[in-house]
Design a protein around this motif. Structure first.
Motif, PDB file in Angstrom:
ATOM      1  N   ASN A  56       1.043  -1.365  -0.241  1.00 63.86           N
ATOM      2  CA  ASN A  56      -0.222   0.124   0.102  1.00 63.86           C
ATOM      3  C   ASN A  56       0.491   1.445   0.091  1.00 63.86           C
ATOM      4  O   ASN A  56       0.911   2.386  -0.931  1.00 63.86           O
ATOM      5  CB  ASN A  56      -1.152   0.438   1.410  1.00 63.86           C
ATOM      6  CG  ASN A  56      -1.871  -0.820   1.130  1.00 63.86           C
ATOM      7  OD1 ASN A  56      -2.180  -1.839   0.357  1.00 63.86           O
ATOM      8  ND2 ASN A  56      -2.627  -1.605   2.639  1.00 63.86           N
ATOM      9  N   LYS A  57       2.333   1.244   0.900  1.00 60.84           N
ATOM     10  CA  LYS A  57       3.219   2.134   0.746  1.00 60.84           C
ATOM     11  C   LYS A  57       4.436   2.115   1.113  1.00 60.84           C
ATOM     12  O   LYS A  57       4.579   0.941   0.863  1.00 60.84           O
ATOM     13  CB  LYS A  57       2.853   3.568   2.403  1.00 60.84           C
ATOM     14  CG  LYS A  57       1.720   3.261   2.191  1.00 60.84           C
ATOM     15  CD  LYS A  57       1.396   4.850   3.863  1.00 60.84           C
ATOM     16  CE  LYS A  57      -0.463   5.091   4.327  1.00 60.84           C
ATOM     17  NZ  LYS A  57      -0.870   6.138   4.794  1.00 60.84           N
ATOM     18  N   LYS A  58       5.166   3.307   0.504  1.00 58.37           N
ATOM     19  CA  LYS A  58       6.528   2.886   0.616  1.00 58.37           C
ATOM     20  C   LYS A  58       6.743   3.470   0.958  1.00 58.37           C
ATOM     21  O   LYS A  58       7.150   4.807   1.125  1.00 58.37           O
ATOM     22  CB  LYS A  58       6.907   2.685  -1.110  1.00 58.37           C
ATOM     23  CG  LYS A  58       6.430   1.736  -1.873  1.00 58.37           C
ATOM     24  CD  LYS A  58       6.200   1.758  -3.657  1.00 58.37           C
ATOM     25  CE  LYS A  58       6.755   1.443  -4.598  1.00 58.37           C
ATOM     26  NZ  LYS A  58       7.213   2.158  -5.878  1.00 58.37           N
ATOM     27  N   TYR A  59       8.542   3.079   1.755  1.00 53.79           N
ATOM     28  CA  TYR A  59       9.468   4.077   2.650  1.00 53.79           C
ATOM     29  C   TYR A  59      10.524   3.593   2.833  1.00 53.79           C
ATOM     30  O   TYR A  59      11.124   2.830   1.468  1.00 53.79           O
ATOM     31  CB  TYR A  59       9.227   2.810   4.317  1.00 53.79           C
ATOM     32  CG  TYR A  59       7.219   3.024   4.557  1.00 53.79           C
ATOM     33  CD1 TYR A  59       6.840   4.129   5.676  1.00 53.79           C
ATOM     34  CD2 TYR A  59       6.929   1.791   4.439  1.00 53.79           C
ATOM     35  CE1 TYR A  59       5.362   4.444   5.808  1.00 53.79           C
ATOM     36  CE2 TYR A  59       5.068   2.687   4.981  1.00 53.79           C
ATOM     37  CZ  TYR A  59       5.087   3.419   5.211  1.00 53.79           C
ATOM     38  OH  TYR A  59       3.788   3.667   5.562  1.00 53.79           O
ATOM     39  N   THR A  60      11.373   4.389   3.309  1.00 55.67           N
ATOM     40  CA  THR A  60      13.040   4.262   2.941  1.00 55.67           C
ATOM     41  C   THR A  60      13.751   3.965   3.998  1.00 55.67           C
ATOM     42  O   THR A  60      13.143   4.651   5.089  1.00 55.67           O
ATOM     43  CB  THR A  60      13.374   5.589   2.846  1.00 55.67           C
ATOM     44  OG1 THR A  60      13.451   6.100   1.571  1.00 55.67           O
ATOM     45  CG2 THR A  60      14.911   5.543   3.038  1.00 55.67           C
ATOM     46  N   VAL A  61      14.116   2.775   4.262  1.00 57.71           N
ATOM     47  CA  VAL A  61      14.870   2.454   5.839  1.00 57.71           C
ATOM     48  C   VAL A  61      16.072   2.562   5.810  1.00 57.71           C
ATOM     49  O   VAL A  61      17.080   2.012   4.618  1.00 57.71           O
ATOM     50  CB  VAL A  61      14.720   0.580   5.664  1.00 57.71           C
ATOM     51  CG1 VAL A  61      15.094   0.290   7.018  1.00 57.71           C
ATOM     52  CG2 VAL A  61      12.410   0.971   5.817  1.00 57.71           C
ATOM     53  N   LYS A  62      16.548   3.190   6.909  1.00 59.40           N
ATOM     54  CA  LYS A  62      18.092   3.274   6.801  1.00 59.40           C
ATOM     55  C   LYS A  62      19.207   2.903   8.198  1.00 59.40           C
ATOM     56  O   LYS A  62      18.068   2.940   9.229  1.00 59.40           O
ATOM     57  CB  LYS A  62      18.710   4.829   6.935  1.00 59.40           C
ATOM     58  CG  LYS A  62      20.241   4.920   7.301  1.00 59.40           C
ATOM     59  CD  LYS A  62      20.173   6.269   7.652  1.00 59.40           C
ATOM     60  CE  LYS A  62      20.242   7.626   6.124  1.00 59.40           C
ATOM     61  NZ  LYS A  62      21.522   6.632   5.675  1.00 59.40           N
ATOM     62  N   LEU A  63      20.216   1.989   8.127  1.00 63.57           N
ATOM     63  CA  LEU A  63      20.366   1.097   9.469  1.00 63.57           C
ATOM     64  C   LEU A  63      21.969   1.968   9.619  1.00 63.57           C
ATOM     65  O   LEU A  63      22.665   2.032   8.278  1.00 63.57           O
ATOM     66  CB  LEU A  63      20.468  -0.394   9.330  1.00 63.57           C
ATOM     67  CG  LEU A  63      19.695  -1.023   9.837  1.00 63.57           C
ATOM     68  CD1 LEU A  63      18.719  -1.170   8.895  1.00 63.57           C
ATOM     69  CD2 LEU A  63      19.611  -2.769   9.890  1.00 63.57           C
ATOM     70  N   SER A  64      22.155   2.749  10.728  1.00 65.99           N
ATOM     71  CA  SER A  64      23.583   3.411  10.373  1.00 65.99           C
ATOM     72  C   SER A  64      24.011   3.486  11.174  1.00 65.99           C
ATOM     73  O   SER A  64      23.237   2.332  12.849  1.00 65.99           O
ATOM     74  CB  SER A  64      22.770   4.691  10.810  1.00 65.99           C
ATOM     75  OG  SER A  64      23.989   5.533  11.141  1.00 65.99           O
ATOM     76  N   ALA A  65      25.794   3.202  11.677  1.00 63.30           N
ATOM     77  CA  ALA A  65      26.424   3.015  12.449  1.00 63.30           C
ATOM     78  C   ALA A  65      26.513   3.569  13.658  1.00 63.30           C
ATOM     79  O   ALA A  65      27.000   4.180  14.660  1.00 63.30           O
ATOM     80  CB  ALA A  65      28.094   2.796  11.779  1.00 63.30           C
TER      81      ALA A  65
END
Length: 992
Positions: free
Chosen positions: A35-44
């Protein structure tokens, strides 16, 4: 990946497909939930390290700027950042996904897109203007204010690379003090081509992503960074940069001081990027993201180094509404206060009280045909005659004039669209006799006395430096004699009125008629021995403040009339010319000159003409022009008198035709020809019914419209008249029948019509058809079709008419007439304006029997059909085709184009079919189901026009691109066409 999905469900109650994205240091993903899109960030980084960016995004959400920016998605604990206890990653963050394409993947980047980019960047910075954060002043390699760290890493570069970047680094250092005083605020700091989002359909810039490099720094850095990326792949980077600057300034005005730093800041962003890439390669040689911009930026730096900093600043200043030349007003006053009379400057020109301007513009009648203005002896004669007509005047002018003889390759450059030409003249020309003396109009010192190399054909040049009240400027004197170098060597101090030089003989100055080229230059822009004597018309508004009007200094004044813009012409045309009269190419173009396979607009910009079959042997072919001029000077009258020209033309024409076709009637247009052919057929047969093809077009006269399905079945048409019978278009690609026996199946429709007419006791008069149906989409009926139809029509007592208006006179290459390809001989052949190369000449050729029946006592008389001028021109066209072997050229170049188009077809399935023969070609755009794609065809035609190539659409569904250039079209022209087509086919909107 599964662990990340678990974290997303645990902390955000989100699940879906994860797609890895490129990134610098962090792991980035697209999460598609369906239904929707997202940006996912895994950061140090820990949460504190991301708080600056999070606060800025929150501030942006409150400010609501007119563009999309990522919005924070809070976790189940209502926190913007999720702290993690996983190896290598300390935080998890989710943002909304911005729909659209990235700037990097969208093609082409248009001028309007770059302007929008500037606008949106300024709107973003306005929203950030009041954003404050304690750690915004971070130590950061990507902050341009801190860019001098690159000096410590220059050893990573090759020697050539160092030589390229060091001038930019040195310039940055020189201006560092003033730069540090410029206004500053928090900026995005990384508006690169992977962080700009555009609408896929319109190309409109809709938003920005990735605020991770945001920093408090000089505001002008934002412009520099966005500009560097926007221009990195442009042949003319300054033009591209200026579009960004103009857009930014329209929203958030830039200061003159900021503009003074922009040139080297743009370069420094590229320098930082390439050095960063070199660093990354030593650590992570396989990280493509870290090296994504390197190759493009090295090319950009080479191009940017060819842009003089002062020219760049002048361009930026003009774009922002300032004088391009800071000293322009002062210099104009200085020149006005130092007025010098042309009689004193050129004392051999005595008793001249005024100036007379010889028109040498693109539309100049004085210059005449290209063959005329290429004849220097003829131009010299014309100038001398002009002087005799105006003995009290200096023959002088040309400042700001766009001239057609500046359209050779020496003045050609690759623009951000197609080729462009430096046609706008920057000096004053004053004609006189060879060795005529020229005296200095001002005190000064000779700083250059130089003979230009062979590729610059205007002889010796002097440059004199002047300084008045501390203001330095220069005058340039061209087309001089060799003795001038001895009269005024480098270093000579000259006084106002001193002998400075003399004019050169033609052999000394490239063959030109003796004249002085005089130019006033405020800034030599790094030149030492020379300065451009012409510029692109689009550069004229800036260049006229760099190269000032000589009439600020000299008297009496003269001024070249400016080229007329399109607005008034367009407005008048809409009001007073027929309301059904359309413009070609969907965009007003003012054409003033033809030259071979090219047409020239009022600015002297050339368009490769691939669709004007009327200019059969090339626009304004010198031999055609000469033939018409010579005969017009003698006699032009009707054909009631004996005259050898109509006989000579008829003899030459009949040599190309079968013996059966032996009687010629001359008319003025293809419409008249087909109208007459219909009268002949009706007189011969006694019938009134006509059989024609679907999508056929035969002219604009009443009788022609009645047999033209293209017209009466189109918009505004009323359908076929009672006595017109239309056969299905014999199209073996998307028509009723394909494959084997298609010819017989299509021909059967003619038999059906003839049977129906017979049952109704009606007599068929004729079957008329183009041999290749142009408006049908360049459709050539299958082999055997014409033989069967012709036979059936003749058995029924009708005539067969071949409309060769577009296909005749060698265009198909394999034969002189297209009907010869089908092994048939029509009873009547009609030929249109191509036989006169656009002059109003057309011909009807018929058998002796048809001519006898038509001569029933009612005289056919056409006042100017076959007049001596038209006949002479027609004969010249036939002679040119033979002498220049243009039929053979049409065959060879046509096959070369077909081969090239088929290569494109393999790469781009949207090209569903390539067809035609010789230089009568077409290719059809369809999807995989053969559904026509007219929007794509229209887009392609318009984009080609923007790149300087005239091409148009055809076919009942307007999805066929037609190629029908003058048959002087050669392989070089074909390569240009194919190259531009290949580029446009790769553009975003050409994809399905």
């Amino acid at each position: 990946m599964e662990n990340i999905k678990k974290l997303l469900w645990q902390h955000y109650q989100l699940k879906g497909e994860l797609i890895a994205l490129v990134g610098d240091c962090d792991l980035n993903f697209l999460l598609d939930t369906g239904n929707k899109k997202y940006t996912v960030k895994l950061s140090a980084e820990n949460a504190e390290g991301l708080n600056f960016e999070q606060s800025m995004l929150g501030h942006m959400a409150e400010q609501k700027p007119p563009m999309q920016t990522p919005q924070l998605i809070k976790n189940t604990s209502q926190q913007a950042i999720t702290s993690l206890d996983t190896p290598g990653h300390k935080t998890l963050r989710v943002l909304t996904w911005l729909s659209g394409d990235l700037w990097a993947s969208y093609s082409p980047k248009s001028s309007s897109m770059r302007y929008q980019l500037g606008e949106k960047a300024a709107q973003l910075d306005l929203a950030l203007k009041d954003f404050k954060y304690t750690s915004a002043d971070k130590v950061f390699d990507w902050d341009l204010a801190q860019a001098l760290w690159v000096e410590t890493e220059l050893a990573l570069l090759t020697e050539d690379e160092q030589q390229l970047v060091m001038p930019f680094v040195d310039r940055f250092k020189v201006h560092l003090g003033a730069y540090q005083e410029l206004r500053s605020q928090v900026i995005h700091n990384d508006i690169n081509d992977h962080n700009i989002v555009v609408n896929q359909q319109s190309g409109e810039v809709t938003g920005f992503i990735d605020f991770g490099d945001a920093v408090k720094s000089q505001l002008i850095n934002e412009v520099a960074i966005a500009s560097a990326y926007a221009a990195s792949d442009c042949a003319q980077p300054l033009e591209a940069v200026t579009e960004v600057v103009t857009g930014f300034h329209s929203v958030l005005p830039l200061t003159e001081t900021e503009l003074a730093h922009l040139y080297h800041l743009i370069a420094m962003r590229a320098v930082v990027s390439v050095v960063k890439s070199k660093q990354a390669r030593t650590v992570q040689p396989d990280n493509a993201y870290k090296n994504v911009s390197e190759a493009g930026f090295w090319l950009f730096l080479k191009r940017w180094s060819n842009v003089h900093p002062d020219w760049a600043e002048a361009t930026f200043r003009h774009a922002c509404g300032f004088d391009a030349n800071v000293n322009y007003s002062v210099l104009v006053k200085t020149l006005n206060d130092s007025r010098f009379n042309l009689n004193d400057m050129m004392p051999s020109q005595i008793n001249k009280s005024r100036c007379h301007h010889p028109d040498m513009s693109v539309g100049s009648v004085f210059l005449g045909n290209s063959a005329d203005y290429s004849n220097f002896d003829l131009i010299d004669f014309k100038i001398n005659q002009l002087q005799k007509c105006h003995p009290d005047a200096h023959i002088a002018g040309g400042y700001g004039e766009c001239r057609p003889f500046y359209t050779s390759d020496a003045f050609k450059l690759q623009g951000n669209q197609g080729y462009e030409y430096r046609t706008c003249h920057l000096g004053l020309d004053v004609w006189s006799s060879a060795h005529a003396p020229v005296h200095a109009p001002l005190d000064g010192e000779v700083i250059s006395a130089h003979i230009n190399p062979g590729d610059k054909d205007y002889g010796p040049t002097l440059i004199v430096k002047h300084e008045i009240n501390g203001l330095a400027f220069y005058t340039l004197y061209g087309h001089l004699s060799h003795e001038s170098l001895g009269i005024s060597p480098v270093g000579k101090k000259v006084k106002r009125g001193d002998l400075l030089c003399t004019l050169g003989l033609p052999h000394e100055n490239g063959g030109w008629s003796p004249h002085l080229h005089f130019q006033i230059i405020s800034n030599l822009l790094g030149n030492t021995h020379d300065f451009a004597g012409a510029c692109r018309p689009k550069d004229w508004p800036i260049m006229k403040q760099i190269c000032l009007d000589p009439m600020h200094l000299l008297t009496p004044e003269t001024k070249a009339p400016e080229a007329q813009g399109n607005e008034n012409l367009f407005a008048y045309r809409q009001k007073h010319l027929g309301y059904s009269l359309s413009l070609a190419h969907g965009y007003p173009i003012q054409m003033l000159r033809g030259d071979g396979v090219y047409m020239l607009d009022q600015w002297g910009q050339k368009y490769l003409d691939t669709c004007n079959n009327v200019a059969h042997v090339g626009h304004e072919h010198p031999a055609v022009v000469q033939a018409g001029q010579e005969q017009m000077a003698l006699l032009n009258t009707n054909s009631r008198y004996l005259h050898p020209e109509i006989v000579a033309f008829t003899q030459a024409l009949l040599k190309t035709l079968p013996d059966e076709l032996s009687v010629v009637h001359c008319v003025n247009s293809g419409s008249e020809a087909n109208e007459l052919a219909m009268r002949m057929a009706k007189a011969y047969s006694g019938g009134k019914d006509v059989i024609a093809l679907e999508s056929g077009y035969h002219g604009n006269a009443n009788a022609c419209i009645d047999i033209s399905s293209y017209k009466f079945d189109g918009t505004g048409g009323a359908g076929a008249p009672e006595q017109t019978h239309i056969l299905p278009l014999p199209d073996t690609f998307r028509g009723l029948y394909q494959g084997e026996n298609a010819a017989q199946k299509y021909a059967q429709h003619a038999d059906d019509v003839l049977d129906a007419l017979s049952k109704d006791n009606k007599q068929v008069a004729a079957f008329i058809s183009e041999i290749i149906v142009s408006c049908g989409g360049q459709i050539e009926p299958p082999v055997g079709y014409f033989k069967q139809v012709y036979q059936s029509v003749r058995v029924a007592g009708g005539l067969c008419i071949a409309d060769e208006v577009q296909t005749g006179c060698g265009r198909v290459g394999s034969h002189f007439w297209a009907f010869q390809r089908h092994d048939v001989v029509p009873d009547i052949v009609t030929i249109g304006k191509p036989i006169g190369n656009g002059h109003p000449l057309a011909v009807v050729v018929c058998t002796s029997e048809v001519a006898k029946r038509f001569a029933n006592g009612m005289e056919y008389f056409n006042t100017f059909g076959g007049n001596p001028v038209s006949a002479r021109i027609g004969r010249a066209v036939l002679e040119i085709i033979d002498k220049e072997q243009l039929q053979q050229q049409a065959a060879e170049v046509g096959q070369y184009l077909i081969d090239g188009l088929n290569i494109l077809k393999q790469k781009h399935p949207i090209i569903a079919d390539v067809r035609g023969v010789g230089l009568f070609l077409g290719f059809e755009l369809c999807n995989d189901d053969k559904k026509p794609l007219p929007e794509h065809a229209s887009y392609l035609a318009n984009r080609m026009r923007e790149q300087g190539i005239l091409i148009s659409t055809d076919g009942p569904d307007h999805n066929v691109i037609k190629i029908k250039p003058p048959i002087t079209f050669d392989r070089q022209h074909a390569d240009e066409l194919l190259g531009r087509l290949a580029a446009v086919m790769n553009e975003t909107l050409m994809s399905l």
